[in-house]
Structure formats: C-alpha cells, structure tokens
Design an enzyme around this catalytic site. Structure first.
Site, PDB file in Angstrom:
ATOM      1  N   GLU A 117       0.842  -1.200   0.000  1.00 28.40           N
ATOM      2  CA  GLU A 117       0.000   0.000   0.000  1.00 28.40           C
ATOM      3  C   GLU A 117       0.876   1.248   0.000  1.00 28.40           C
ATOM      4  O   GLU A 117       2.014   1.227   0.484  1.00 28.40           O
ATOM      5  CB  GLU A 117      -0.918  -0.064   1.248  1.00 28.40           C
ATOM      6  CG  GLU A 117      -1.834   1.100   1.461  1.00 28.40           C
ATOM      7  CD  GLU A 117      -2.839   1.339   0.350  1.00 28.40           C
ATOM      8  OE1 GLU A 117      -2.399   1.603  -0.786  1.00 28.40           O
ATOM      9  OE2 GLU A 117      -4.052   1.302   0.605  1.00 28.40           O
ATOM     10  N   PHE A 170      -2.219  16.560   3.549  1.00 26.59           N
ATOM     11  CA  PHE A 170      -2.508  15.819   2.319  1.00 26.59           C
ATOM     12  C   PHE A 170      -1.206  15.682   1.536  1.00 26.59           C
ATOM     13  O   PHE A 170      -0.551  16.676   1.234  1.00 26.59           O
ATOM     14  CB  PHE A 170      -3.551  16.562   1.495  1.00 26.59           C
ATOM     15  CG  PHE A 170      -4.275  15.651   0.548  1.00 26.59           C
ATOM     16  CD1 PHE A 170      -5.448  15.007   0.940  1.00 26.59           C
ATOM     17  CD2 PHE A 170      -3.775  15.408  -0.714  1.00 26.59           C
ATOM     18  CE1 PHE A 170      -6.103  14.138   0.083  1.00 26.59           C
ATOM     19  CE2 PHE A 170      -4.431  14.540  -1.586  1.00 26.59           C
ATOM     20  CZ  PHE A 170      -5.597  13.906  -1.179  1.00 26.59           C
ATOM     21  N   ARG A 183       0.576  12.285  -9.365  1.00 27.27           N
ATOM     22  CA  ARG A 183       1.111  10.936  -9.126  1.00 27.27           C
ATOM     23  C   ARG A 183       2.537  10.818  -9.654  1.00 27.27           C
ATOM     24  O   ARG A 183       3.326  10.010  -9.174  1.00 27.27           O
ATOM     25  CB  ARG A 183       0.247   9.873  -9.818  1.00 27.27           C
ATOM     26  CG  ARG A 183      -1.152   9.698  -9.238  1.00 27.27           C
ATOM     27  CD  ARG A 183      -1.766   8.410  -9.762  1.00 27.27           C
ATOM     28  NE  ARG A 183      -3.212   8.383  -9.631  1.00 27.27           N
ATOM     29  CZ  ARG A 183      -3.875   7.961  -8.544  1.00 27.27           C
ATOM     30  NH1 ARG A 183      -3.205   7.543  -7.499  1.00 27.27           N
ATOM     31  NH2 ARG A 183      -5.185   7.954  -8.518  1.00 27.27           N
TER      32      ARG A 183
HETATM   33  C1  PRP Z   1      -5.867   6.164  -1.389  1.00 24.05           C
HETATM   34  C2  PRP Z   1      -4.566   5.465  -1.125  1.00 24.05           C
HETATM   35  C3  PRP Z   1      -4.957   4.312  -0.236  1.00 24.05           C
HETATM   36  C4  PRP Z   1      -6.159   4.838   0.499  1.00 24.05           C
HETATM   37  C5  PRP Z   1      -5.806   5.140   1.908  1.00 24.05           C
HETATM   38  O1  PRP Z   1      -6.551   5.529  -2.398  1.00 24.05           O
HETATM   39  O2  PRP Z   1      -3.957   5.050  -2.322  1.00 24.05           O
HETATM   40  O3  PRP Z   1      -5.300   3.159  -0.978  1.00 24.05           O
HETATM   41  O4  PRP Z   1      -6.569   6.047  -0.177  1.00 24.05           O
HETATM   42  O5  PRP Z   1      -6.843   5.826   2.556  1.00 24.05           O
HETATM   43  P1  PRP Z   1      -7.664   5.255   3.773  1.00 24.05           P
HETATM   44  O6  PRP Z   1      -6.684   4.650   4.746  1.00 24.05           O
HETATM   45  O7  PRP Z   1      -8.323   6.493   4.345  1.00 24.05           O
HETATM   46  O8  PRP Z   1      -8.656   4.277   3.266  1.00 24.05           O
HETATM   47  P2  PRP Z   1      -7.747   6.213  -3.226  1.00 24.05           P
HETATM   48  O9  PRP Z   1      -9.066   5.713  -2.726  1.00 24.05           O
HETATM   49  O10 PRP Z   1      -7.557   7.696  -3.232  1.00 24.05           O
HETATM   50  O11 PRP Z   1      -7.507   5.628  -4.673  1.00 24.05           O
HETATM   51  P3  PRP Z   1      -6.173   5.707  -5.559  1.00 24.05           P
HETATM   52  O12 PRP Z   1      -5.162   4.783  -4.917  1.00 24.05           O
HETATM   53  O13 PRP Z   1      -6.617   5.233  -6.882  1.00 24.05           O
HETATM   54  O14 PRP Z   1      -5.691   7.133  -5.549  1.00 24.05           O
END
Ligand code: PRP
Length: 194
Positions: A117, A170, A183
């Site tokens: 992750e 952020f 990204r």
């Molecule tokens: C983001 C990041 C993690 C998640 C973490 O994904 O990549 O997967 O949020 O946040 P959380 O702990 O509050 O759940 P996002 O949903 O933005 O999708 P992406 O990876 O496609 O940007």
C-alpha cells in the site's frame, strides 16, 4: 483562476499542470529518502519471504510506483497481483465506503500474501482488503505500507513493514494523487497552501 506550476521541486524536475486553485507542492520526502526507505523495506521483506513464493498484492492506483521499485529489490521468486480499490473518488476526504473497482484474478487460498500500500490514512481501505483477503484463507497475510498517517485512523490496522510516518497533511507524489494529479512527482510532497 487557472495557474501554471512549473519546476515545482527546484531539483531539475519539470511539472507543468493547469490547476483550478493554487496548491504548491513542497517536498516532504525526497526521492533519495524514498529510495533509501524502499531499500530498507526490501531488506526486511527479504528476511521473511524467500522460499515462500509470496503473492504481493498492490492496491491501485496509489501503490504502483512503490510496487515497481520494491519488487526490483527482491531477489527471490514471487508473484505480483493488483486490486483496484477506491474510497476517495475525486475529493480529499474518504467517502467511508470502499469500492472494488477491479478485483483479484489470482487465488489467494494457501498463499503467503503481502499487501503493498502507498498510504494508510483512515485505515478503511487496508482494513477492507485485509478482511477481504483473510476470508479467502491465505497461508499468511501481512501489510507493507510506504506511508502511515496514524493521526487520521478510524479503524485499527496492523502494519508489518512501514516506510514513513507522515503528519496530518494531504500528501501527493510517488504514486499518490490529489484529484488524479501529481502521481508522477518523484518526491513525496505536501500541498502547501491548503
Ligand atoms: C488512497 C490510497 C490508499 C487509500 C488510503 O486511495 O492510495 O489506498 O486512499 O486511505 P484510507 O486509509 O483512508 O482508506 P484512493 O481511494 O484515493 O484511490 P487511488 O489509490 O486510486 O488514488
């Protein structure tokens, strides 16, 4: 108002993008610090997984760059799989609901699974995935995250391999986005004028 940002890092990286507001990325972790940390994580993982033919499951989209750098440092047989989960949509706050945008195509039953992750923020995404995978009866299940923002946690998440702890800001870059932008920044940055 629309603003053009150019040469955001001052380190020879040219990023040119039209923005609705005027966030200016400032570096939190440089590409060199990221590289050092990814090497450390690879060394830790390399102590635990040789001979186990692990299945590394990256959570898209954010983990793609971390995954690509990490696996090049792992010198033993492994498999790579991705699952596309989303909870943020186009906003900055988690919707609280995790959506499976694209699921797994590999059986996890009996496999040594390591989730990769980019960030654990509220914890909802990783908690959802760990639960989703646990139900499929892997031989083992662990989590490696490049960054952790514990100040925002809503559900507990056990992290086995951790890169950086980050402040409640952020962050973007190295795979992480804000509304799908940034990204491609090679450093991990904060958006300074939030
Ligand atoms: C983001 C990041 C993690 C998640 C973490 O994904 O990549 O997967 O949020 O946040 P959380 O702990 O509050 O759940 P996002 O949903 O933005 O999708 P992406 O990876 O496609 O940007």
């Amino acid at each position: 108002m629309s603003t053009v940002i150019d040469r955001v890092s001052g380190r020879g990286y040219n990023h040119r993008v039209e923005m609705k507001s005027e966030p200016k990325p400032g570096i939190l972790f440089t590409r060199q610090e990221i590289e050092t940390t990814v090497r450390r994580l690879a060394a830790e993982i390399s102590q635990d997984y040789p001979g186990k033919h692990p299945l590394l499951v990256g959570i898209l989209k954010g983990s793609f760059m971390f995954m690509a750098d990490l696996i090049r440092l792992l010198d033993f047989p492994l498999e790579v799989e991705f699952i596309n989960l989303s909870s943020y949509g186009r906003g900055r706050e988690s919707s609280g609901r995790v959506k499976v945008v694209q699921g797994l195509r590999t059986q996890v039953k009996g496999r040594h699974v390591l989730v990769i992750e980019d960030i654990v923020d509220t914890g909802l995404t990783t908690a959802f995935l760990l639960d989703y995978l646990r139900k499929r009866k892997p031989a083992s299940l662990r989590l490696c995250t490049l960054t952790d923002k514990p100040s925002r946690r809503q559900v507990p998440v056990a992290i086995d391999y951790l890169g950086f702890t980050v402040p409640d800001k952020f962050i973007v870059g190295y795979g992480l986005d804000r509304d799908e932008e940034f990204r491609n920044l090679p450093d991990i940055c904060t958006l300074k004028d939030e």
